[in-house]
Design a protein around this motif. Structure first.
Motif, PDB file in Angstrom:
ATOM      1  N   UNK A  53       2.257  -3.395  -9.620  1.00 55.61           N
ATOM      2  CA  UNK A  53       0.548  -2.983  -9.100  1.00 55.61           C
ATOM      3  C   UNK A  53       0.256  -3.317  -8.340  1.00 55.61           C
ATOM      4  N   UNK A  54       1.233  -4.440  -7.424  1.00 54.38           N
ATOM      5  CA  UNK A  54       0.060  -4.724  -6.245  1.00 54.38           C
ATOM      6  C   UNK A  54       1.417  -4.015  -5.297  1.00 54.38           C
ATOM      7  N   UNK A  55       2.362  -4.257  -5.495  1.00 54.82           N
ATOM      8  CA  UNK A  55       3.466  -3.847  -4.244  1.00 54.82           C
ATOM      9  C   UNK A  55       3.006  -2.513  -3.927  1.00 54.82           C
ATOM     10  N   UNK A  56       2.575  -1.567  -4.649  1.00 53.02           N
ATOM     11  CA  UNK A  56       2.721  -0.295  -4.592  1.00 53.02           C
ATOM     12  C   UNK A  56       0.482   0.054  -4.318  1.00 53.02           C
ATOM     13  N   UNK A  57      -0.176  -0.992  -4.589  1.00 55.38           N
ATOM     14  CA  UNK A  57      -0.984  -1.630  -4.161  1.00 55.38           C
ATOM     15  C   UNK A  57      -2.109   0.030  -4.209  1.00 55.38           C
ATOM     16  N   UNK A  58      -2.345   0.252  -6.346  1.00 53.21           N
ATOM     17  CA  UNK A  58      -3.051   1.500  -6.563  1.00 53.21           C
ATOM     18  C   UNK A  58      -4.765   1.294  -5.852  1.00 53.21           C
ATOM     19  N   UNK A  59      -5.164   0.227  -5.704  1.00 54.45           N
ATOM     20  CA  UNK A  59      -6.842   0.807  -5.657  1.00 54.45           C
ATOM     21  C   UNK A  59      -7.345   1.724  -4.376  1.00 54.45           C
ATOM     22  N   UNK A  60      -7.993   2.896  -5.191  1.00 51.56           N
ATOM     23  CA  UNK A  60      -8.446   3.544  -4.140  1.00 51.56           C
ATOM     24  C   UNK A  60      -9.515   3.505  -3.070  1.00 51.56           C
ATOM     25  N   UNK A  61      -9.797   3.714  -2.130  1.00 48.38           N
ATOM     26  CA  UNK A  61     -10.739   3.292  -1.302  1.00 48.38           C
ATOM     27  C   UNK A  61     -11.522   4.112  -0.625  1.00 48.38           C
ATOM     28  N   UNK A  62     -12.510   3.721  -0.472  1.00 50.04           N
ATOM     29  CA  UNK A  62     -13.701   4.227   1.235  1.00 50.04           C
ATOM     30  C   UNK A  62     -12.285   4.888   1.795  1.00 50.04           C
ATOM     31  N   UNK A  63     -11.259   4.422   2.479  1.00 44.91           N
ATOM     32  CA  UNK A  63     -11.351   4.645   3.888  1.00 44.91           C
ATOM     33  C   UNK A  63     -10.370   4.942   3.506  1.00 44.91           C
ATOM     34  N   UNK A  64      -9.708   6.126   4.410  1.00 44.72           N
ATOM     35  CA  UNK A  64      -7.949   6.466   4.246  1.00 44.72           C
ATOM     36  C   UNK A  64      -7.155   5.612   4.988  1.00 44.72           C
ATOM     37  N   UNK A  65      -6.036   5.634   4.871  1.00 46.59           N
ATOM     38  CA  UNK A  65      -4.577   5.280   5.612  1.00 46.59           C
ATOM     39  C   UNK A  65      -3.864   5.853   6.702  1.00 46.59           C
ATOM     40  N   UNK A  66      -3.249   4.953   7.463  1.00 45.65           N
ATOM     41  CA  UNK A  66      -2.181   5.759   8.405  1.00 45.65           C
ATOM     42  C   UNK A  66      -1.470   6.779   7.186  1.00 45.65           C
ATOM     43  N   UNK A  67      -1.315   7.504   8.541  1.00 41.73           N
ATOM     44  CA  UNK A  67       0.386   7.920   8.102  1.00 41.73           C
ATOM     45  C   UNK A  67       1.677   7.437   8.358  1.00 41.73           C
ATOM     46  N   UNK A  68       1.861   6.251   8.969  1.00 39.09           N
ATOM     47  CA  UNK A  68       2.765   5.013   8.779  1.00 39.09           C
ATOM     48  C   UNK A  68       2.812   5.063   7.267  1.00 39.09           C
ATOM     49  N   UNK A  69       1.616   4.780   6.562  1.00 47.01           N
ATOM     50  CA  UNK A  69       1.161   3.679   5.194  1.00 47.01           C
ATOM     51  C   UNK A  69       1.284   5.200   4.272  1.00 47.01           C
ATOM     52  N   UNK A  70       1.325   5.702   4.539  1.00 47.62           N
ATOM     53  CA  UNK A  70       1.199   6.595   3.608  1.00 47.62           C
ATOM     54  C   UNK A  70       3.161   7.248   3.319  1.00 47.62           C
ATOM     55  N   UNK A  71       3.958   7.098   4.607  1.00 40.62           N
ATOM     56  CA  UNK A  71       5.413   6.896   4.116  1.00 40.62           C
ATOM     57  C   UNK A  71       5.684   5.943   3.706  1.00 40.62           C
TER      58      UNK A  71
END
Length: 441
Positions: A53-71
């Motif tokens: 759970x920590x490795x994947x960081x399952x928390x859903x936030x109000x701000x989106x993430x960068x393309x690099x982070x999504x990859x």
């Protein structure tokens, strides 16, 4: 910050999107095909659920993430998946992801478990006919479900809807009284948030009051309209949904997650689905595993093998953030409103009604019928227009828009403004194309 750019903006960036997809395919080829079929690689890179759970960081936030982070997240999900699948299938089966993601979703429920339990359903079915109550605008799957369950479609009572397609609570009360007077046992009411044709939202608070008085299970079909909860501006359309016993929601509709992506949310906290569906197959769901068997959620679903549909929703939510998804919903409402105002300006276009959602229903009246509303065959001739235009647009390959009759109304077009890539120019093209295709009618 440079790292705060979301995966996709509402403006659209096809070049960046193409680059991203190429990168994702590269990860799939590397992690799934090359490593996934290599005997020198691990079949499973085990991590404890809490660590995962920590490795994947399952928390859903109000701000989106960068393309690099999504990859990075795509690579991590594949890396910690089981590697025994066919090389061309991305399974994404990460222990605990489904369960943990469910706990992160903003469910609208807070009250205690419902009174309806499986034993009650069995009891009522044995002593008297059981009835499901649905409104006229309800999705056809409710009757289909009654047939699958063995209740039969005759067990479904239809409640009247008003001129806007909303369930009439007073008629619901009347239907319940009639059923009880006949010795039947109503047990479930299906309300709708976002009907298929008109996009109507039933008055959930009033329906919940009726269900509470009679001790009935209240289900809300929010497959289409449930995503409106993400909008602070429009979520009032679903006032009362927090009182439902169950809610169906399809993120693959208004949020445009990949097909299919559906959720069933329950008030019940007694693991009702497992009580109903669980078969405790010992060759799959052993209870003496070395990890928490509560993470094995497969026994509570109807089917066994299935895709991890929540992965698509989670990844999209991480990329867009809650604010990005809210903008997607609000943009659909704004574009639908633009289309409505343009329809009002043009000769030959007539709204079926003012929409409250993103379903814009209208007639195109061709030149030969304009000003002839009083003709005895007007409605009959108008109903033939939409099928003709549908054939023409399909054969031209220019667009595809659904049409249908509704009650006493003849065929009309139903434009559903949901695609986040749509623009005002697309709405203009739609109207211009209908005018072009129908100018000789």
């Amino acid at each position: 910050m440079a790292d705060s750019k979301p995966l996709f903006s509402l403006d659209g960036d096809p070049v960046a999107a193409e680059a991203l997809l190429r990168d994702v395919f590269g990860i799939v080829v590397d992690e799934v095909i090359r490593k996934g079929t290599s005997a020198s690689e691990k079949v499973c890179e085990w991590k404890e659920p809490k660590e995962l759970k920590q490795l994947l960081d399952l928390e859903l936030r109000s701000q989106g993430e960068s393309q690099e982070k999504i990859l990075e997240r795509c690579r991590a999900v594949i890396r910690y998946s089981v590697k025994t699948c066919e090389p061309w299938v991305l399974v994404g089966r990460v222990s605990g992801v489904c369960t943990q993601l469910h706990s992160e979703l903003p469910a609208p429920f807070s009250r205690s478990p419902s009174l309806l339990q499986p034993a009650l359903l069995r009891y009522t079915y044995e002593i008297a006919p059981v009835f499901v109550l649905m409104e006229e605008e309800c999705h056809y799957s409710i009757k289909k479900g009654a047939a699958f369950l063995g209740l039969g479609t005759d067990s479904v009572r239809v409640v009247k809807a008003d001129e806007r397609g909303k369930m009439i609570p007073e008629d619901l009360e009347r239907q319940i009284s009639l059923a009880e007077a006949e010795g039947a046992v109503p047990f479930l009411v299906c309300a709708t948030s976002g009907t298929t044709v008109l996009g109507a939202f039933d008055p959930l608070e009033a329906i919940a009051d009726v269900c509470q008085r009679h001790g009935l299970w209240m289900h809300v079909d929010a497959a289409w309209g449930g995503s409106v909860l993400l909008s602070q501006t429009h979520r009032n359309l679903l006032d009362g949904i927090q009182r439902a016993d169950s809610v169906a929601w399809n993120p693959h509709k208004l949020l445009t997650a990949g097909l299919q992506c559906s959720a069933l949310l329950l008030q019940d906290t007694s693991n009702l689905l497992k009580h109903c569906h669980g078969s405790q197959a010992s060759y799959l769901f052993q209870q003496d595993k070395f990890y928490d068997v509560a993470l094995d959620t497969g026994d509570k679903v109807v089917q066994c093998g299935r895709r991890v549909d929540c992965l698509k929703l989670w990844l999209m939510w991480k990329a867009q953030g809650g604010q990005g998804l809210e903008r997607r919903v609000d943009q659909a409402f704004a574009l639908a409103r633009y289309l409505v105002e343009e329809i009002k300006k043009r000769e030959g276009f007539v709204l079926v009604m003012e929409p409250e959602f993103v379903n814009v229903c209208f007639w195109f009246v061709p030149p030969s019928l304009r000003g002839k509303q009083e003709s005895p065959d007007y409605s009959e001739r108008l109903a033939k227009v939409a099928p003709i235009l549908k054939e023409r647009m399909v054969k031209e390959g220019s667009m595809m828009i659904g049409y249908q009759p509704h009650g006493t109304r003849g065929n009309f077009f139903r434009m559903v403004v949901a695609n986040p890539a749509l623009t005002r120019a697309d709405m203009d093209f739609l109207l211009n194309e209908l005018e072009r295709l129908g100018q000789d009618l």
